[in-house]
Scaffold this motif. Structure first.
Motif, short mmCIF file in Angstrom:
data_model
loop_
_atom_site.label_atom_id
_atom_site.label_comp_id
_atom_site.label_asym_id
_atom_site.label_seq_id
_atom_site.Cartn_x
_atom_site.Cartn_y
_atom_site.Cartn_z
N LEU A 115 5.68 6.38 -13.69
CA LEU A 115 5.19 7.74 -13.46
C LEU A 115 3.73 7.66 -13.05
N VAL A 116 3.37 8.39 -12.00
CA VAL A 116 1.96 8.49 -11.58
C VAL A 116 1.56 9.94 -11.80
N ASN A 117 0.58 10.17 -12.68
CA ASN A 117 0.15 11.52 -13.05
C ASN A 117 1.33 12.38 -13.51
N GLY A 118 2.26 11.76 -14.26
CA GLY A 118 3.40 12.50 -14.80
C GLY A 118 4.58 12.67 -13.86
N LYS A 119 4.42 12.27 -12.59
CA LYS A 119 5.52 12.40 -11.62
C LYS A 119 6.12 11.03 -11.33
N CYS A 120 7.44 10.98 -11.20
CA CYS A 120 8.12 9.72 -10.91
C CYS A 120 7.85 9.32 -9.46
N VAL A 121 7.38 8.09 -9.27
CA VAL A 121 7.12 7.57 -7.92
C VAL A 121 7.90 6.27 -7.77
N ASN A 122 8.76 6.19 -6.74
CA ASN A 122 9.53 4.95 -6.55
C ASN A 122 9.22 4.31 -5.20
N ALA A 130 -8.60 6.88 -7.50
CA ALA A 130 -9.38 6.83 -8.73
C ALA A 130 -9.01 8.04 -9.59
N GLY A 131 -8.81 7.78 -10.87
CA GLY A 131 -8.46 8.86 -11.80
C GLY A 131 -6.97 9.01 -12.03
N ASP A 132 -6.14 8.31 -11.27
CA ASP A 132 -4.68 8.38 -11.45
C ASP A 132 -4.28 7.71 -12.76
N THR A 133 -3.32 8.32 -13.47
CA THR A 133 -2.77 7.68 -14.66
C THR A 133 -1.39 7.14 -14.30
N GLU A 138 9.24 7.25 -20.46
CA GLU A 138 9.52 7.26 -21.90
C GLU A 138 10.88 6.65 -22.21
N LYS A 139 11.87 6.92 -21.33
CA LYS A 139 13.26 6.49 -21.55
C LYS A 139 13.40 4.97 -21.60
N VAL A 140 12.57 4.24 -20.80
CA VAL A 140 12.72 2.78 -20.71
C VAL A 140 11.64 2.00 -21.48
N LYS A 141 10.69 2.72 -22.10
CA LYS A 141 9.59 2.05 -22.81
C LYS A 141 10.09 1.10 -23.90
N SER A 142 11.17 1.50 -24.58
CA SER A 142 11.67 0.70 -25.71
C SER A 142 12.59 -0.44 -25.26
N ALA A 143 12.84 -0.57 -23.97
CA ALA A 143 13.75 -1.60 -23.46
C ALA A 143 13.21 -3.00 -23.78
N GLN A 144 14.13 -3.92 -24.01
CA GLN A 144 13.76 -5.31 -24.33
C GLN A 144 12.94 -5.93 -23.20
N ARG A 145 13.22 -5.52 -21.96
CA ARG A 145 12.53 -6.08 -20.79
C ARG A 145 11.01 -5.96 -20.93
N TYR A 146 10.54 -4.78 -21.38
CA TYR A 146 9.09 -4.57 -21.47
C TYR A 146 8.48 -5.34 -22.63
N GLU A 167 0.15 -0.18 -26.21
CA GLU A 167 1.04 0.51 -27.16
C GLU A 167 1.87 1.56 -26.43
N THR A 168 1.21 2.33 -25.56
CA THR A 168 1.91 3.43 -24.86
C THR A 168 2.40 3.01 -23.48
N LEU A 169 2.15 1.75 -23.08
CA LEU A 169 2.50 1.25 -21.74
C LEU A 169 1.99 2.18 -20.64
N SER A 170 0.74 2.57 -20.79
CA SER A 170 0.14 3.44 -19.77
C SER A 170 -1.27 2.96 -19.47
N GLY A 171 -1.78 3.39 -18.34
CA GLY A 171 -3.12 2.98 -17.95
C GLY A 171 -3.72 3.95 -16.97
N GLU A 172 -4.97 3.69 -16.62
CA GLU A 172 -5.67 4.59 -15.70
C GLU A 172 -6.45 3.78 -14.69
N VAL A 173 -6.52 4.32 -13.47
CA VAL A 173 -7.36 3.73 -12.43
C VAL A 173 -8.72 4.36 -12.58
N LYS A 174 -9.69 3.63 -13.16
CA LYS A 174 -11.01 4.19 -13.42
C LYS A 174 -11.77 4.45 -12.12
#
Length: 197
Positions: A115-122, A130-133, A138-146, A167-174
């Motif tokens: 997800l980029v800024n809450g929207k799914c991007v494939n 800059a500023g993008d999160t 959420e659905k795949v965060k708990s998968a063994q792969r990650y 912990e949240t598997l998220s990040g930001e482009v500062k």
């Protein structure tokens, strides 16, 4: 979809590249024997272009488009090109340590896990700003792969222009990276010379 299926280690050997830049820890035992062949100026320029294309997994036509975009931007064309390549979504996912290799990062994006800024991007070639999160769905965060990925990438250095929360598997482009922050062994001035012929 066109895909480069060349064996990775073989390609790295021919380009004189360390596989670690692709996220691969293997080393090739073989050496490339070129019997005292001096490379021409054009050969050197072409090799640098092939190196950049191979590292970022970009084919010729999109690469040419990136170059045209870099020319239109303010500043030097070479560093602009490297910044454009570095801010591709698949590369950012790899740099954050959410994938072991750049190819795996591309697959994660393709499978709609990002997800980029809450929207799914494939779209792996999506350019982040800059500023993008960026986060894993959420659905795949708990998968063994990650869990497996984080075990491998935990010690990897995240560039200063990115921020990551494992912990949240998220990040930001500062901020957008500068050429000094991009540790890719490509001499972009040779690419500029090649395209300006």
């Amino acid at each position: 979809m066109a895909v480069d299926r060349t064996p990775v280690l073989k390609r790295c050997r021919s380009l004189g590249l360390d596989p670690i830049y692709l996220g691969i820890d293997k080393k090739s035992n073989r050496t490339l024997n070129r019997a005292n062949r001096k490379m021409s100026e054009y050969g050197l320029q072409l090799r640098e272009k092939q190196k950049a294309k191979f590292i970022y997994g970009v084919l010729e036509k999109p690469f040419r488009n990136y170059f045209a975009k870099a020319e239109r931007m303010r500043g030097l064309t070479g560093p602009n090109l490297m910044v454009i390549l570095e801010t591709r979504l698949d590369n950012v996912v790899f740099r954050m340590g959410l994938a072991r290799t750049r190819k795996e990062a591309r697959q994660i994006v393709d499978h709609k896990h990002v997800l980029v800024n809450g929207k799914c991007v494939n779209i792996p070639s999506y350019l982040v700003k800059a500023g993008d999160t960026i986060e894993i769905k959420e659905k795949v965060k708990s998968a063994q792969r990650y869990k497996d990925i984080l075990e491998v990438t935990e010690g990897r250095l995240v560039p200063a222009w990115l921020e990551i929360n494992y912990e949240t598997l998220s990040g930001e482009v500062k901020e957008l990276p500068t050429r000094d922050q991009i540790d890719v062994p490509v001499n972009e001035t040779l690419i500029v010379e090649l395209y300006s012929k």
